[in-house]
Design an enzyme around this catalytic site. Structure first.
Site, PDB file in Angstrom:
ATOM      1  N   GLY A  11       5.279 -23.997 -28.578  1.00  0.00           N
ATOM      2  CA  GLY A  11       5.459 -25.020 -29.619  1.00  0.00           C
ATOM      3  C   GLY A  11       4.246 -25.931 -29.717  1.00  0.00           C
ATOM      4  N   TYR A 146      20.781 -33.897 -32.096  1.00  0.00           N
ATOM      5  CA  TYR A 146      19.525 -33.993 -31.323  1.00  0.00           C
ATOM      6  C   TYR A 146      19.604 -35.136 -30.312  1.00  0.00           C
ATOM      7  CZ  TYR A 146      14.464 -34.507 -30.473  1.00  0.00           C
ATOM      8  OH  TYR A 146      13.219 -34.602 -29.890  1.00  0.00           O
ATOM      9  N   THR A 176       4.615 -38.111 -31.605  1.00  0.00           N
ATOM     10  CA  THR A 176       3.292 -37.626 -31.218  1.00  0.00           C
ATOM     11  C   THR A 176       2.787 -36.681 -32.301  1.00  0.00           C
ATOM     12  OG1 THR A 176       3.911 -37.820 -28.906  1.00  0.00           O
ATOM     13  CG2 THR A 176       2.049 -36.399 -29.383  1.00  0.00           C
ATOM     14  N   ARG A 187       7.993 -33.906 -40.468  1.00  0.00           N
ATOM     15  CA  ARG A 187       7.651 -35.179 -39.829  1.00  0.00           C
ATOM     16  C   ARG A 187       6.590 -35.882 -40.671  1.00  0.00           C
ATOM     17  NH1 ARG A 187       8.128 -33.338 -33.445  1.00  0.00           N
ATOM     18  NH2 ARG A 187       7.430 -31.276 -34.103  1.00  0.00           N
TER      19      ARG A 187
END
Ligand code: NAD
Length: 313
Positions: A11, A146, A176, A187
């Site tokens: 990932g 989540y 991040t 995101r």
């Protein structure tokens, strides 16, 4: 030389972690089912003798037939687009996947680090968020899959430590960014960069006054390894405390991409946190860690390392 197992190693964060561990001379076993990660993220290291990739879904029990010193447990859908698409999978990775990985760390007598998240704080009533804050999470909203998976994983990690004596650590990662984020993962930073580089309007949710703080990937990875290599067991925040409204972020993206696209507004997602900023006092005292890369520099590095065509999607 230590051997490190990285779940979710193909990932975004996991692949940067594999890179850094290899650069430090560690052996790396990367486990991933490629649900949201990609082989492309690890092509450049796949031929290294010190690197092994195992295609495996950690929701099922799994085994590794060699000694392991550190287990970095990063596997989990992480962006809202992914965990809203995969709600049950997200809960299963946080529960079964974390059980199996903690069991493996126990069998190998390895130090275990759980990649948790600032989302355990929910829509916080404390600002900035320190590790002692228990959070304000809606368990039944769409994001609950989540947030609660990570809260359960934290509880499980502490139980394996208290009952089974596993050497555990928990890092609460704040937003991040960096190269290898998928342009369409939903995101804010990859979305704004993609829109700016396509010269399309930047979509800001709500009125853009909600705040976030953004940590550049190399800072985060340095903090993660420092925590794994410390003997500390309680949760530690790692993130950049520089706080921006989403509207400010959109303006910075327009500035660094040198584009003049307009900013448009869209409906705020359910349970979107209004504020997000880590209190990083503990990471400073414990690990001597603090972020070094400012937002504008990190965005320029992201563009440089990704290439504008990749970011434009
Ligand atoms: P990512 O989606 O790029 O990486 C997650 C990886 O886990 C992917 O490669 C995916 O294929 C793998 N994975 C998912 N389910 C799996 C399974 N059942 N078996 C094996 N592999 C599986 O996300 P990321 O941004 O790199 O996040 C990594 C970790 O850090 C996650 O645990 C996430 O919750 C946490 N985190 C990230 C951020 C951030 O800003 N990037 C913030 C907070 C927490």
């Amino acid at each position: 030389m230590p051997t490190c197992l990285v779940t979710g190693g193909a990932g975004f964060l996991g692949s940067h972690l594999c890179d850094e561990l290899l650069a430090r001379g560690h052996r790396v076993i990367c486990i991933d089912n490629l649900e949201t990660g990609s082989l492309q993220n690890i092509t450049h290291i796949r031929d290294s003798e010190q690197f092994k990739f195992l295609h495996c879904d950690i929701i099922e029990p799994y085994f590794v037939d060699e000694p392991v010193d550190f287990v970095y447990h990063l596997a989990s859908p992480a962006s809202p687009i992914d965990y809203l698409r995969l709600p049950l999978h997200t809960l299963k990775v946080g529960s079964y996947g974390t059980h199996h990985t903690l069991g493996l760390a126990k069998a190998k007598r390895a130090r275990f680090l759980l990649a948790s998240t600032s989302e355990v704080y929910g829509d916080p009533q404390q600002h900035p968020q320190s590790e002692s804050y228990w959070g304000h999470v809606n368990p039944i909203g769409p994001r609950g899959v989540y947030d609660e998976a990570k809260r359960y994983a934290e509880a499980l990690t502490m139980a394996y430590r208290r009952q089974q004596g596993v050497d555990t650590a928990i890092v609460r990662i704040f937003n991040t960014y960096g190269a290898r984020m998928r342009p369409r993962d939903g995101r804010a930073i990859p979305t704004f960069l993609r829109q700016a580089l396509q010269d399309r309007p930047l979509t800001v949710f709500g009125d853009g006054s909600q705040t976030r703080s953004f940590c550049y990937v190399s800072d985060l990875i340095r903090g993660l390894i420092a925590l794994a290599e410390s003997g500390y067991h309680e949760p530690v925040n790692i993130g950049n405390p520089d706080e921006f409204t989403l509207l400010e972020l959109a303006e910075v993206v327009l500035e660094v991409t040198d584009t003049s696209a307009e900013i448009v507004f869209d409906a705020l997602p359910t349970d979107d946190p209004k504020q997000r900023r880590p209190d990083i006092t503990l990471a400073g005292e414990l690990l001597g860690w603090k972020p070094q890369v400012a937002l504008r520099d990190g965005l320029k590095l992201t563009i440089e390392h990704s290439g504008t065509d990749v970011l434009a999607g």
